[in-house]
Every structure is written in structure tokens, then in C-alpha cells.
Design a protein around this motif. Structure first.
Motif, PDB file in Angstrom:
ATOM      1  N   HIS A 138       0.821  -1.211   0.000  1.00  0.00           N
ATOM      2  CA  HIS A 138       0.000   0.000   0.000  1.00  0.00           C
ATOM      3  C   HIS A 138       0.855   1.260   0.000  1.00  0.00           C
ATOM      4  N   ALA A 139       0.231   2.331  -0.516  1.00  0.00           N
ATOM      5  CA  ALA A 139       0.761   3.680  -0.331  1.00  0.00           C
ATOM      6  C   ALA A 139      -0.047   4.354   0.767  1.00  0.00           C
ATOM      7  N   LEU A 140       0.641   4.902   1.746  1.00  0.00           N
ATOM      8  CA  LEU A 140      -0.006   5.652   2.814  1.00  0.00           C
ATOM      9  C   LEU A 140       0.169   7.126   2.512  1.00  0.00           C
ATOM     10  N   ILE A 141      -0.946   7.845   2.384  1.00  0.00           N
ATOM     11  CA  ILE A 141      -0.934   9.255   2.006  1.00  0.00           C
ATOM     12  C   ILE A 141      -1.759  10.051   3.009  1.00  0.00           C
ATOM     13  N   PRO A 142      -1.625  11.374   3.002  1.00  0.00           N
ATOM     14  CA  PRO A 142      -2.518  12.172   3.845  1.00  0.00           C
ATOM     15  C   PRO A 142      -3.960  11.990   3.400  1.00  0.00           C
ATOM     16  N   GLY A 143      -4.892  12.123   4.332  1.00  0.00           N
ATOM     17  CA  GLY A 143      -6.291  12.144   3.947  1.00  0.00           C
ATOM     18  C   GLY A 143      -6.541  13.253   2.937  1.00  0.00           C
ATOM     19  N   LEU A 144      -7.374  12.975   1.943  1.00  0.00           N
ATOM     20  CA  LEU A 144      -7.648  13.939   0.885  1.00  0.00           C
ATOM     21  C   LEU A 144      -8.561  15.059   1.394  1.00  0.00           C
ATOM     22  N   VAL A 145      -8.413  16.235   0.788  1.00  0.00           N
ATOM     23  CA  VAL A 145      -9.178  17.420   1.191  1.00  0.00           C
ATOM     24  C   VAL A 145     -10.028  17.877   0.016  1.00  0.00           C
ATOM     25  N   ASN A 146     -11.330  17.772   0.162  1.00  0.00           N
ATOM     26  CA  ASN A 146     -12.281  18.208  -0.869  1.00  0.00           C
ATOM     27  C   ASN A 146     -12.604  19.675  -0.613  1.00  0.00           C
ATOM     28  N   LEU A 147     -12.009  20.541  -1.423  1.00  0.00           N
ATOM     29  CA  LEU A 147     -12.073  21.978  -1.137  1.00  0.00           C
ATOM     30  C   LEU A 147     -13.404  22.611  -1.508  1.00  0.00           C
ATOM     31  N   HIS A 148     -14.247  21.893  -2.243  1.00  0.00           N
ATOM     32  CA  HIS A 148     -15.563  22.475  -2.550  1.00  0.00           C
ATOM     33  C   HIS A 148     -16.565  21.381  -2.877  1.00  0.00           C
ATOM     34  N   THR A 149     -17.624  21.334  -2.105  1.00  0.00           N
ATOM     35  CA  THR A 149     -18.732  20.447  -2.419  1.00  0.00           C
ATOM     36  C   THR A 149     -20.034  21.025  -1.882  1.00  0.00           C
ATOM     37  N   HIS A 150     -21.131  20.503  -2.407  1.00  0.00           N
ATOM     38  CA  HIS A 150     -22.472  20.750  -1.864  1.00  0.00           C
ATOM     39  C   HIS A 150     -22.977  19.374  -1.452  1.00  0.00           C
ATOM     40  N   ALA A 151     -22.624  18.952  -0.253  1.00  0.00           N
ATOM     41  CA  ALA A 151     -22.771  17.548   0.126  1.00  0.00           C
ATOM     42  C   ALA A 151     -24.210  17.051   0.036  1.00  0.00           C
ATOM     43  N   LYS A 199       1.188  16.817  13.225  1.00  0.00           N
ATOM     44  CA  LYS A 199      -0.103  17.043  12.576  1.00  0.00           C
ATOM     45  C   LYS A 199      -1.104  15.967  12.989  1.00  0.00           C
ATOM     46  N   ARG A 200      -2.370  16.266  12.757  1.00  0.00           N
ATOM     47  CA  ARG A 200      -3.430  15.311  13.009  1.00  0.00           C
ATOM     48  C   ARG A 200      -3.223  14.069  12.147  1.00  0.00           C
ATOM     49  N   ALA A 201      -3.547  12.926  12.699  1.00  0.00           N
ATOM     50  CA  ALA A 201      -3.352  11.668  11.979  1.00  0.00           C
ATOM     51  C   ALA A 201      -4.554  11.373  11.094  1.00  0.00           C
ATOM     52  N   ASP A 202      -4.735  12.220  10.073  1.00  0.00           N
ATOM     53  CA  ASP A 202      -5.740  11.995   9.031  1.00  0.00           C
ATOM     54  C   ASP A 202      -5.014  11.331   7.876  1.00  0.00           C
ATOM     55  N   LEU A 203      -5.261  10.039   7.674  1.00  0.00           N
ATOM     56  CA  LEU A 203      -4.448   9.227   6.784  1.00  0.00           C
ATOM     57  C   LEU A 203      -5.326   8.352   5.901  1.00  0.00           C
ATOM     58  N   CYS A 204      -4.787   8.010   4.741  1.00  0.00           N
ATOM     59  CA  CYS A 204      -5.500   7.188   3.768  1.00  0.00           C
ATOM     60  C   CYS A 204      -4.528   6.163   3.202  1.00  0.00           C
ATOM     61  N   ALA A 205      -4.926   4.888   3.189  1.00  0.00           N
ATOM     62  CA  ALA A 205      -4.107   3.825   2.601  1.00  0.00           C
ATOM     63  C   ALA A 205      -4.728   3.376   1.291  1.00  0.00           C
ATOM     64  N   VAL A 206      -3.881   3.284   0.263  1.00  0.00           N
ATOM     65  CA  VAL A 206      -4.333   2.889  -1.071  1.00  0.00           C
ATOM     66  C   VAL A 206      -3.602   1.610  -1.459  1.00  0.00           C
ATOM     67  N   ASP A 207      -4.364   0.580  -1.784  1.00  0.00           N
ATOM     68  CA  ASP A 207      -3.797  -0.728  -2.100  1.00  0.00           C
ATOM     69  C   ASP A 207      -3.335  -0.753  -3.556  1.00  0.00           C
ATOM     70  N   LEU A 208      -2.034  -0.850  -3.757  1.00  0.00           N
ATOM     71  CA  LEU A 208      -1.455  -0.909  -5.099  1.00  0.00           C
ATOM     72  C   LEU A 208      -0.958  -2.315  -5.420  1.00  0.00           C
ATOM     73  N   GLY A 209      -1.474  -3.318  -4.718  1.00  0.00           N
ATOM     74  CA  GLY A 209      -0.953  -4.668  -4.852  1.00  0.00           C
ATOM     75  C   GLY A 209      -1.582  -5.513  -5.935  1.00  0.00           C
ATOM     76  N   ASP A 210      -2.680  -5.063  -6.530  1.00  0.00           N
ATOM     77  CA  ASP A 210      -3.351  -5.846  -7.555  1.00  0.00           C
ATOM     78  C   ASP A 210      -2.463  -6.003  -8.787  1.00  0.00           C
ATOM     79  N   ALA A 211      -2.585  -7.137  -9.450  1.00  0.00           N
ATOM     80  CA  ALA A 211      -1.781  -7.372 -10.655  1.00  0.00           C
ATOM     81  C   ALA A 211      -2.043  -6.328 -11.730  1.00  0.00           C
TER      82      ALA A 211
END
Length: 439
Positions: free
Chosen positions: A60-73, A368-380
Motif C-alpha cells: 500500500h501507499a499511505l498518504i494524507p487524507g484527501l481534502v475536498n475543497l468544494h462540495t455541496h454535500a 499534525k493530526r493523523a488523518d491518513l488514507c491507505a491505497v492498495d497498489l498490490g493488484d496485478a
């Protein structure tokens, strides 16, 4: 004696975003009291850290949590309700009538909850929302465990939510007062757009934002028609009008910013303003291609937004990263424009900084705050992987997000959102509102 940690995450790659382009192979991130305590090689962590919980992410790649700078949820409930229309027809013929008929506290709370789950499962840990009933939105983000900045919306037009500008502000600031001590929920001042807010209320919005040290969140230069109408009504383009009123400032987040000339880019840069780039929404509404390469070259901070699900159809920052990178290349006819690391920066630290959260989230840095995201890059299908940052932008999708943490607390595990509300209940909510909106 070993260092204690509440959580220790081992990853094949840690991509901290700060410093730029850095890729840390076989590293670990230690978390204590909701914050990042240390980033170190995995073998060192195994020898020196005692953790209450350990997560192994071997591919996996461990990255910061993503920030959505504009939405109308809350507009998740309007997903697909009016596709394939230009912006003003889309608003005037479909969206505004549906909102006037249906928007309520429960509409916003339940629509925002659906959006929050979608965002979390796609690695988004922070968002900046702009919609009616901010108190209801805050309730939903809190229930989902997300970090959010909720807009205190200001519009001159009466709606089912508020009668006039005073009413919008009174209700919005009442919500802010109620949530002001919450660790994850904050607010922005959010005048909708220059074409829906008067000079006096635009000045008022920025005065309030400055006094309370809040970001100012506003749509700008989304369509060519907006600019033509401003020239006819005010004798100047919208950004020139905002600058004259004192609205363009270092706390301003200008959403879309599609149609900018060189002077306007310099205006934004000179005032330290930020831009929320929403490439998929801009394509779907045929608004145009924002000059992102030129904005970045001028030093303008550019973050990424999804816009609402009604004008995009998915709240997916992996999609926005890819579209932002590709549109910048084709728009500038420069294949080097917005390389993958720049797109990832836009989706993380740039958005955090635009919201005044850069010291707290947006990169994997101790303290910093532990806002983290793991992305699985292991698939063939993801191999070979020569550059994991390139893979994150051009290969991976939100379906590859395996784990998400906010303040070190697990929100998504093995792709499943861990919430106080079940998938069955979420489906029931969506079905009820589909029935209402279809009638």
C-alpha cells in the motif's frame, strides 16, 4: 525503553507530500493522542516503538487524507436528476425548483450523511461544504466522524431556508455558535456568487470573515455568461468587482475560476487568494478549462473540489486529480503541466492550507493530526509500479482505498466504512428521498 504509540502503520510506501516528491520506502507512521508522533523506517519502528495497535500494509501507499475543497454535500440526493444541461439552465430549470420544493433540515442532514460516507470510502477526510441548513450538515459530518468546514451561506434570493440576507446570516452564525468548540467541525463565510449577492452583502461577508478569522468561500468566473452579465450590470468583470469591494484577500477561496485573464491571475496571486478547481463539474457543465497551469506558475494556491454530486455525479478526488492533471496538459498544450506530485499536493496540502488547516492536516508530518488514507497498489492490474505517486493519480481509483483514519481513529477498514449507521439504513434513506424527488 521503547516509545509508546496508540497506532503504528507499516506501509510499502509512505508519501508525506511534504517535502514535495518524497517517497519513503518501507516506512512506518506512529500515532499518539490522535497526532502523528513519528515517521521512520519500518525496521527502526519495529525495534523502538511499542504500539497498542499495529496495521501492516505491505503493498500500500499511505498518504494524507484527501481534502475536498468544494462540495455541496446534501446534493447527493439530487445525483443525476438533471444531466446534460448548461449551467444556468441546469440551475434555473432543475436544481433551484427541486431545492425550493424539498430542501429541509432532514434533506440536508440525510443527503450530507450519504455524501460523507461516499467521501470517506474514497479517502476524503476533510471537506469544505456550501449549502443550506449548515446545522444539519454539521450533524451529519459529526456522525460520520469527518473533518469539515461548513459554509454560512449568504444569498440575496429568498429560499425555503431563509427569507433574506439577515436571516441567512442569523441562522448560519447560530449553527457556528452551537458547534464552535467541536474539534473537527468548523465554518466558512460562504456568499454564493457575485451574481446572487449585492455589493453591500459581499462587503459584509468579508468583514465578518476577517473579524472571525474564517475563510470566505465563493463561486467565481464559472461561466462566460456570468462575466457578460457582470459587465452589463456593473461595468466590470466579477473579480474586479470583488477586488473593488475588498473581498479578494488571502482568506478567499474562489471556486471554479474557469475564465480568468492574465491580470486576474495576478490579482489572485497578489492577494494570496486560493482557487478550488473542480475539473469534472466544469467539464460536465461545459463551463470550460480553468487555467490551472498558469495559476500555479503565478503562485496561486490551487486545491481540488468535487462540486456537488448533481453536477459531477461522484465525490471522488482520485477522479479529480486525474482530470486536473490531464486538463492542465491539454489546456496549456504542455505535457509537463501538473505532474502527478502536483495533483496530489492539490488534493491534500493545498486544500488544507486554503482552509487555514495547513498546520493540522494535509501532509504526513510529526505533530499534525493523523488523518491518513491507505491505497492498495498490490493488484496485478496495478503492476509494474515504478512511481507510486504517478499510480495514485493515473492508475488507482477510490475503489483501491483500503483504510482511512481521522485523528488516528479508523473510519474505513478493508474498504468498509465503520459508522454508527448501517448500510441498510443508508439505502433506506436514499430510497425514501428518491421516491419524494421523483414525485
Amino acid at each position: 525503553m521503547n516509545e509508546p504509540a496508540d497506532l503504528l502503520i507499516y506501509a510499502r510506501w509512505v508519501i508525506p507530500v511534504e517535502p514535495a516528491r518524497a517517497v519513503l520506502h518501507h516506512h512506518a507512521v506512529a500515532v499518539r493522542f490522535g497526532r502523528i508522533a513519528a515517521v521512520m523506517p519500518s525496521d527502526l519502528a519495529r525495534r523502538t516503538v511499542d504500539a497498542a495497535r499495529v496495521v501492516e500494509l505491505p503493498e500500500h501507499a499511505l498518504i494524507p487524507g484527501l481534502v475536498n475543497l468544494h462540495t455541496h454535500a446534501a446534493m447527493n440526493l439530487l445525483r443525476g436528476i438533471a444531466d446534460d444541461l448548461p449551467l444556468m439552465r441546469w440551475l434555473q430549470e432543475a436544481i433551484w425548483p427541486a431545492e425550493n420544493k424539498h430542501v429541509s433540515h432532514s434533506f440536508v442532514r440525510e443527503g450530507t450523511l450519504l455524501a460523507a460516507v461516499e467521501m470517506l470510502r474514497g479517502g476524503i477526510t476533510t471537506c469544505s461544504d456550501m449549502y443550506f441548513h449548515p446545522d444539519a450538515a454539521a450533524e451529519a459530518f459529526d456522525l460520520a466522524g469527518m473533518r469539515a468546514r461548513v459554509g454560512i451561506v449568504l444569498i440575496d434570493v429568498p429560499t425555503s431556508y431563509a427569507a433574506d440576507a439577515d436571516d441567512y446570516l442569523r441562522k448560519g452564525f447560530a449553527a457556528r455558535d452551537h458547534w464552535k468548540n467541536h474539534p473537527r467541525i468548523g465554518f466558512t463565510v460562504a456568499p454564493h456568487a457575485p451574481y446572487t449577492v449585492s455589493d453591500a452583502n459581499l462587503r459584509r461577508a468579508q468583514t465578518l470573515a476577517h473579524e472571525l478569522d474564517l475563510p470566505l468561500h465563493i463561486h467565481i468566473h464559472e461561466s462566460e455568461g456570468e462575466i457578460r452579465n457582470s459587465l452589463a450590470a456593473h461595468g466590470m468583470r466579477p473579480l474586479a468587482r470583488l477586488a473593488k469591494l475588498g473581498v479578494v484577500a488571502d482568506n478567499m477561496v474562489g471556486v471554479h475560476a474557469v475564465h480568468l485573464d492574465a491580470q486576474e491571475i495576478e490579482l489572485l496571486a497578489g492577494h494570496g487568494a486560493s482557487v478550488a478547481h473542480c475539473p469534472t463539474s466544469n467539464m460536465k457543465l461545459a463551463s470550460g478549462i480553468a487555467p490551472v497551469a498558469q495559476l500555479l506558475a503565478a503562485g496561486v494556491r490551487v486545491g481540488l473540489g468535487t462540486d456537488g454530486a448533481a453536477s459531477n455525479n461522484r465525490l471522488d478526488l482520485f477522479q479529480e486529480m486525474r482530470h486536473a492533471a490531464l486538463l492542465a496538459k491539454v489546456g496549456s498544450k504542455d505535457a509537463t503541466a501538473v505532474p502527478a506530485h502536483a495533483a496530489l499536493h492539490m488534493a491534500t496540502l493545498a486544500g488544507a492550507e486554503a482552509l487555514g488547516l495547513g498546520a493540522e492536516v494535509g501532509s504526513i508530518v510529526p505533530g499534525k493530526r493523523a488523518d491518513l488514507c491507505a491505497v492498495d497498489l498490490g493488484d496485478a492490474l496495478m503492476r509494474p509500479c515504478f512511481d507510486p505517486i504517478s499510480h495514485l493519480v493515473h492508475v488507482a481509483g477510490r475503489e483501491h482505498v483500503s483504510h482511512v483514519w481521522i485523528d488516528g481513529e479508523i473510519r474505513v477498514a478493508e474498504g468498509v466504512a465503520l459508522l454508527q449507521i448501517s448500510d441498510k439504513e443508508l439505502l433506506r434513506i436514499a430510497t425514501v428521498w428518491q421516491t419524494k424527488l421523483a414525485n
